[in-house]
Every structure is written in structure tokens, then in C-alpha cells.
Motif scaffolding. Sequence first.
Motif, short mmCIF file in Angstrom:
data_model
loop_
_atom_site.label_atom_id
_atom_site.label_comp_id
_atom_site.label_asym_id
_atom_site.label_seq_id
_atom_site.Cartn_x
_atom_site.Cartn_y
_atom_site.Cartn_z
N PHE A 123 43.15 38.18 8.77
CA PHE A 123 44.39 37.45 8.50
C PHE A 123 44.11 36.15 7.75
CE2 PHE A 123 46.88 33.85 10.30
CZ PHE A 123 48.06 34.05 9.61
N LEU A 124 43.10 35.42 8.22
CA LEU A 124 42.79 34.15 7.57
C LEU A 124 42.37 34.35 6.12
CD1 LEU A 124 40.96 32.11 10.37
CD2 LEU A 124 43.35 31.99 9.66
N ALA A 151 45.16 31.91 15.57
CA ALA A 151 43.98 31.86 14.71
C ALA A 151 44.00 30.60 13.84
CB ALA A 151 43.93 33.10 13.83
N LEU A 152 45.16 30.30 13.30
CA LEU A 152 45.30 29.10 12.47
C LEU A 152 44.98 27.83 13.25
CD1 LEU A 152 48.51 29.30 10.29
CD2 LEU A 152 46.17 28.87 9.54
N TYR A 153 45.56 27.74 14.42
CA TYR A 153 45.37 26.52 15.20
C TYR A 153 43.93 26.36 15.65
CZ TYR A 153 50.45 26.39 15.27
OH TYR A 153 51.76 26.36 14.90
N ARG A 154 43.28 27.52 15.90
CA ARG A 154 41.87 27.44 16.30
C ARG A 154 41.04 26.80 15.19
NH1 ARG A 154 40.21 31.22 20.13
NH2 ARG A 154 38.06 30.71 19.62
N ARG A 169 54.23 23.08 13.83
CA ARG A 169 54.69 24.09 12.89
C ARG A 169 53.74 24.11 11.68
NH1 ARG A 169 59.45 26.64 11.20
NH2 ARG A 169 59.75 26.65 8.96
N ALA A 170 53.23 25.30 11.40
CA ALA A 170 52.13 25.39 10.43
C ALA A 170 52.55 25.01 9.02
CB ALA A 170 51.54 26.79 10.46
N GLY A 171 53.67 25.54 8.56
CA GLY A 171 54.07 25.32 7.17
C GLY A 171 54.15 23.86 6.81
N SER A 172 54.85 23.10 7.60
CA SER A 172 55.02 21.70 7.24
C SER A 172 53.73 20.92 7.46
CB SER A 172 56.17 21.08 8.04
OG SER A 172 56.01 21.33 9.40
N TYR A 173 52.96 21.35 8.44
CA TYR A 173 51.70 20.63 8.65
C TYR A 173 50.75 20.84 7.47
CZ TYR A 173 47.66 18.50 10.68
OH TYR A 173 46.59 17.67 10.88
N LEU A 174 50.66 22.10 7.02
CA LEU A 174 49.75 22.39 5.91
C LEU A 174 50.25 21.74 4.62
CD1 LEU A 174 48.78 26.12 6.58
CD2 LEU A 174 47.58 24.04 7.24
N THR A 197 39.51 24.75 2.73
CA THR A 197 38.16 24.60 3.26
C THR A 197 38.09 25.03 4.72
OG1 THR A 197 38.56 22.33 3.94
CG2 THR A 197 37.62 22.65 1.75
N ARG A 198 39.18 24.95 5.43
CA ARG A 198 39.15 25.32 6.85
C ARG A 198 39.38 26.80 7.09
NH1 ARG A 198 40.12 20.31 6.23
NH2 ARG A 198 39.28 18.79 7.69
#
Length: 547
Positions: free
Chosen positions: A472-473, A516-519, A529-534, A544-545
Motif C-alpha cells: 500500500f505504501l 500503516a501511514l501513522y506507523r 487526518r492524513a490528507g491535510s497533515y501531508l 522520504t518516509r
Amino acid sequence: MRGPVRPRPHIMTWIDKALDGCSPQVVINDSKTPSGRAHVGSLRGVLIHDALARVARERGLEAAFMYGCDDMDAVDEIPHGTGEQFVEHLGKPLWAAPAPEGLRGESMAEAYFGEFTGKWFDAADPPADDAPGPFDTLGVEAEFYRMSDVYRSGRLDGIIDTFLRAAADVRQIYLRLSGAERSDDWLPFQPICERCGRIGTTYATDYDGESVAYECRPDLVGWAEGCGHRGLISPFGGNGKLPWKLEWAAKWKLFGVSIEGAGKDHMAASGSHEVSSALARQVLGCPVPVPVPYEFFTLGGVKMSSSRGIGMTSSDLVEMLPPQLLRYLVLRTQPRRSINFDLDVPSLTKAFVEYERLWRSAAGSDVRPNDSQLYSVTRASPAADVPLAPEFSPPFDSVLSLAQQPHRQLAEHVSSLGVELSDADSEWLARKEATARRLMASSPDLAGVVKMLDASEAAQQRGGLDERQRNFLEHCSQRLKNLPEWDSGAIQDALFEAARDVGIDPRSDAAVVFGALYRVLFGSETGPRAGSYLAFLGRHETLTRLG
RNA sequence: GCGCCUCUAGCUCAAUUUGGCAGAGCAACGGACUCUUAAUCCGCAGGUUCUGGGUUCAAGUCCCAGGGGGCGUACCA
């Protein structure tokens, strides 16, 4: 029944009340005993007095704010954080004890007073750099004086004489108000012992108009040992000092003080303020300044104690917060109410919002008079004009989140968002960012805020994921790399598409994909919330992460 | 003992210091977005303002009494 909105009248504030009836010349006095590192609570009195002086000047009164260094007081305990080498100095005046190691200044008094205020009396030891001291940073305009200078100048000699002649009355007032019994020979004066230099251990008797007899007693006080010397000495010209409560009254008389606040520890019934007041009125025939009793100011609910080294130092707090925010936090609450402030993200976020709200209100046309006064006393420097409130001012928690990326500058980031900042706005934003960085430096674990991993930690986390998640990543990485617009909606869509790429339903298996993203971002199973954080994090840092 | 502060929505607190519509944030609840576990937006709800008296056209606010909580102070500054 209510009519249309009318302008509200100015309601008397504690500042108005204190200034009410003051003549064209207002003398405001405050002082500090420099016996240890000053904790944040010490700032409240300073800011209260400064606010009084500022408003007085705005009204066209001639106002002096005098700030004294009580360096004739005895060293009555070993300052926290210093060693046993101070035992021999117990009982000496603070000006006569050496500065603790690591602090600038020629004496203990100079070191602690200078650290707290930024005022260095001894020209021989100027600050190493041009950085403004805490009072300058806060915009506090005070005239500094040292009690040792005042005594040596002889300006207090007349009052000392009055008190010594009225020793019986003084003893009577002590007895009546605080139940303190003094023997008939006791005189209200503490000479400096000519042999050992101590001032806290001497007992004076037999005033003849020119000199007093004294004994430096080994057992007069529990915290210092006198040398046993007996002598005869003039009580004038800096050879000794008045006991605290008399000295307070003496300052009122000498300077003609019209207003002087005091912390609640002085203001208790039969406490020092009451005794000093009686001494001023009955012995010196001098009016008592308008009192402004004030409660304590604490951080994080922790009771401060400079003697035990508990609590943040005042100068550290001044460095951490923008001066206007600190002034606001302290001055928005009326003095008699206690203030507690938490140096955490939610509290700071709220404080910034509320301060900016006041700022906007003050810059507006229909400002309420009380808001106008409050804003005025929170200014980092006194000024008549009110600058425009910032138009673009992201919340403190967002600023902090961005500041967690050590290499990325906030200003750069903002311009990449296409926002143009005025000079004033960028200055304010920079202060906010500086606060965020200082907060991170001082508290590694910020409650409620995720701590971002660096690239190598992220790689480690990737190793702990299962095959589907790694897959997924990878798809995330591909999609995000090719994303034409780096905005939160597009990113969020890309994440969902990436999940579908690898056969995961992002709705029902949100924990698998977002986990997985948060890990890899935070080492945590959950996050914002992933979208706004990224979107905030930026494309490069994100990729890079993801590996 | 004496003095000061405090008690308001589930939680943290506002309500402008000489009385004038009891309000926010968070939490909770309902809904929307094919976009989350801590996003955003919309909505709903939440109260005998510790108790009892008093003053007032009007009291969270002022006065008196009582109760709970916090702090200060006793000789040193």
C-alpha cells in the motif's frame, strides 16, 4: 426590553480605581529581594505596576515606576542550586555575598537581580551581548535603585533617627498587630557587624542620637551564626538597615509612594503590610500608598518556590512567550484572582486566539473602552497607534506541527501556500514559531501532539508492517509522486486509490491503511487526518518516509 | 485564629472589577462529504449559577448567614 446596541461605557477597572484620586505626580514602587533565581510568579507584580504606570502616563499624569533591589537584606538560606560554600555567607547582606557560580554579576544580589530584570548596576560587569534583558523585552519601563545605595547616600538617616527615637512605639505596634513581643532594650535597627560582616545576626540597643550599641549574636536567628562581636556604631550612612516592615514604610515616606501593590503573602491580616501601614501613619506621619493586593501566578498548577528551585524561572518564560502574550495572560485577570497557566498546546493555542481577538477588537472602530485599556497594557512597548491585527495567522497548534520539521522554515512554507505576509504579520508568525520551538525544546512529550519520526526511524517502522501495508505504501508513494496538485483533497483521494490498488477497502479496513501511514509517520497506530497533515508536511518530506 | 480567593453545562473556564438576554472551547449526540482512529462543514442538546435569606423593576454579579474547596499568614524578609 432591550434597545439597539449602544456603545458600552468604560467600566472602572482595577487600574482606574488605583489611579483614582492620584495627583498629577504618581509614584509607583515595587521591589525584589534578590535571594534566589526569580520564578515566574515574580512577574505578576512587575507587570501590574508597569500597567498602572503606563495608564497613568496615557492620562497625562507624570508617573514614575521605581523598582528596587533589596540588596541590604540578609542571605537567609543557601540559594537553591548552589553549594555549601555559601554557609559562611549566611547572614551577610546580599550585596556582600559572592555570585553563585555560572551567573554573571559581582555579588549574589547583582546576579539574581540582573538575571531577573536585565538591569546590571555595576558598570564593570556589563552584559556580554546586546540582547535586551527581561524587563526591556517585556516593555517594562522602570527606574531602578539599590537599597544599599539609598542607605549609603544618607537619604534615610532622618527616618532611621525617627524610628530609633520612637522604638517604644515600634515595639508597641509590633505587639498590638502581630503579637510579636520585643524586649524593652530592642531597637529597630540591624547594624552590619564590623568584624564578620553579617547583618542578620546583630541586636542593637542604646541609641544616643549618634550611635547604637550592638552585639553579633550566635543564636539570634536559626539560619545564621553571629560572631559574638560587640560594638558601637553609627546607624547612618549604610552601616546597617531597618527591619523589613520599617524599611517598607521608610521607602513610602522617602519616595512619596502613591501606589504599591503586594503579593498576598504580605497582605494577610496582621501581616507585614498592616504593620508597615501602622508604622507609616503613626510613627512617620506618612500616608499609606494605595494598595493593590495580588494573588499568585503559577504555571501548570505548580506552586512556585524560588528557595526550593521549583518552577520555571521568570527569565526563561520571558524568552519562551511573545511579550505581549505574557503580558496579556497576566494582566487580563484582575489582581486579586489567582492565575494558573498551562504551558501545553491546547492552552497556548487558546491564548493566542484570545489575544488575537483582543488585538482585532482594539484595532477595530467599535472597540470597547475596557478592551482598549487591556490591549494597551499588553503592548510590548507603549505606543499610541494600534497596529492592524494579523490577517493570516495560523493557529498555534498548526504552527507547532510544522515546526516539528527542523529543516523547514515556516515563512518558506507559508509563501509556498501562496500567501503574502505583511512585515508585521510575518513578525508575529515568527514569534509564534519561536514559541513553538521553545516549547518543543522544553517539553519533549507534548500531550495531544504527535511527534514526527525522521526518515531512518520511518524505515525501521516500515520493517514492522505486513506485506499488504508495505505494498500500500509503495502505491501511495507512486501516486503522490505524480500528483499534479499537492493539496489535501487530492492527497486524500490518492491514498484511497492506493488502497484500492492493492485490494483493500479503505472504508472498512481504514485501520490497515491509515495504521500503516501513522506507523511510518509517527510510530503510532493513530494520528490526525492524513490528507491535510501531508499537505502541511510537504511532498518531499512525505515521500522520504514512505520509502 | 485571622485574611484573601473560589464554587456557573459532563470537563476546563467566560460573563468586562458600581447589577441589564448565562456564553465559549472540548466531550457527547444527530447529519453531510464514495475523503479516517484525533479532518472539515452543518445541526441538536446540555443550567435551581453550592445552599438559605435580603436589597432591587432587574442579582452569577451587591449585602447577611451557612456549606465545600484552594491559598496565605503567625518569629524572617
